[in-house]
Write an enzyme that holds these catalytic residues in place. Sequence first.
Site, PDB file in Angstrom:
ATOM      1  CE1 TYR A  46      -2.144  60.379 -47.538  1.00 41.99           C
ATOM      2  CE2 TYR A  46      -3.506  59.420 -45.832  1.00 41.99           C
ATOM      3  CZ  TYR A  46      -3.033  59.410 -47.132  1.00 41.99           C
ATOM      4  OH  TYR A  46      -3.470  58.452 -48.008  1.00 41.99           O
ATOM      5  CE  LYS A  95       9.240  53.807 -55.450  1.00 41.51           C
ATOM      6  NZ  LYS A  95       9.382  52.568 -56.236  1.00 41.51           N
ATOM      7  CG  ASP A 145       7.748  49.505 -56.254  1.00 45.78           C
ATOM      8  OD1 ASP A 145       8.251  49.469 -55.113  1.00 45.78           O
ATOM      9  OD2 ASP A 145       8.394  49.907 -57.235  1.00 45.78           O
ATOM     10  CG  ASP A 179      -5.110  55.511 -46.691  1.00 49.15           C
ATOM     11  OD1 ASP A 179      -5.979  54.716 -46.306  1.00 49.15           O
ATOM     12  OD2 ASP A 179      -5.370  56.667 -47.072  1.00 49.15           O
ATOM     13  CG  ASP A 207      -8.545  50.815 -48.969  1.00 49.80           C
ATOM     14  OD1 ASP A 207      -8.560  50.976 -47.738  1.00 49.80           O
ATOM     15  OD2 ASP A 207      -9.312  51.423 -49.754  1.00 49.80           O
TER      16      ASP A 207
END
Length: 358
Positions: free
Chosen positions: A142, A195, A228, A252, A256
């Site tokens: 971001y 990752k 993942d 982020d 959630d």
Amino acid sequence: MTGSRTFKIAAIPADGVGREVVAAGREVLDALAAGSGGAFAFDWHEFGWGCEYYARTGRMMAEDGLAVLTDFDAIYFGAVGWPGVPDHISLWGLRLAICQNFDQWANVRPVRFLPGVRSPLRRADVTDLDWVVVRENSEGEYAGLGGRNLSGRGPGREVAVQSALFTEFGCERIMRYAFELARTRTRRKVSSVTKSNAQQFGMVLWDDVFRRVARDYPDVETESVLVDAMAAKFALRPEDLSVVVASNLHADILSDLGSALAGSLGLAASANLNPERRYPSMFEPVHGSAPDIAGQGLANPIGAVGSAAMMLDHLGLPGPAARIHAAIEATTAAGVLTRDVGGTAATGDVTKALIGAL
Ligand SMILES: NC(=O)c1ccc[n+]([C@@H]2O[C@H](COP(=O)([O-])OP(=O)(O)OC[C@H]3O[C@@H](n4cnc5c(N)ncnc54)[C@H](O)[C@@H]3O)[C@@H](O)[C@H]2O)c1
């Protein structure tokens, strides 16, 4: 009693259910202050920034908004975004403008399981689950680096580049924050989300820094998990988690998921911290403006009220913060629940029950 303290708080409800849940949070905080015997009080200043303000002025916040906010002890935020204003305009024009300019580099998002709230996880009924997502909040995916152009290719052939920025400084500070937090918890463990198998630059630097920082915390258990696999682990082995540190985008998404596993997005609280306290920190529920339920009294205020408790902790009021957490537990245990968690109570009913339970 050692004198009264008045905290100057900027309230920015912004859009949709943000307005309903910030109003609820303010009621709870004011009730707490009223019962404190004068020990503390809140001096609220509300700012009407957001998508309506944008429609009137072409800006998401006042031009001198950041300068005005600098003087506050903390910012209590609702949610930003409304149909008609592109989400990247509303987010960058208000929430991200504040987070990035005030170097609120640590976004702390606890995943809390509450009595009386059904989790989609079967094991939540029999296992004590409780973990915290620590999100790098100043760079990563971001960072806002990139661009769009046609490079002479013509209509239908536009290209876009969105780069992620990883600095050793940025990785190190969020990881040290995660390790320090782990030291305050029963289970001293930090799980790093990576990752690096696919992203061979930024995420490999992330991993290198994690290994280096971990050496300074030999008393804290560590693991490094691909994002993942971490998504699967949230669902399948959440009892193995304590502090989860991740990049801006990864955290982020995972937070959630965490709040959904705890029962609803409406329950999740968060703090955007400038740990050096050079700027005010900002406290907000994890959820967005929920246009689908806004204005109907259906919003769950618990995420916003939990964020208010995090604000009190930050302001040096751990006792009152603990009272809010206890009131939340008493309210959900008593079955006063909004629709998203299987109940029929309105936002105002839950707020009243929370105040009653303080
Ligand atoms: N921090 C923020 O300000 C923030 C975060 C996420 C999304 N947004 C913005 O919010 C808008 C809507 O986004 P979205 O629909 O993807 O996410 P959302 O979080 O607003 O809603 C997702 C789902 O969760 C439900 N929900 C959210 N908050 C709830 C609450 N307090 N009580 C009960 N149910 C609740 C909604 O009804 C919806 O079904 C967009 O404009 C988006 O950009 C803002």
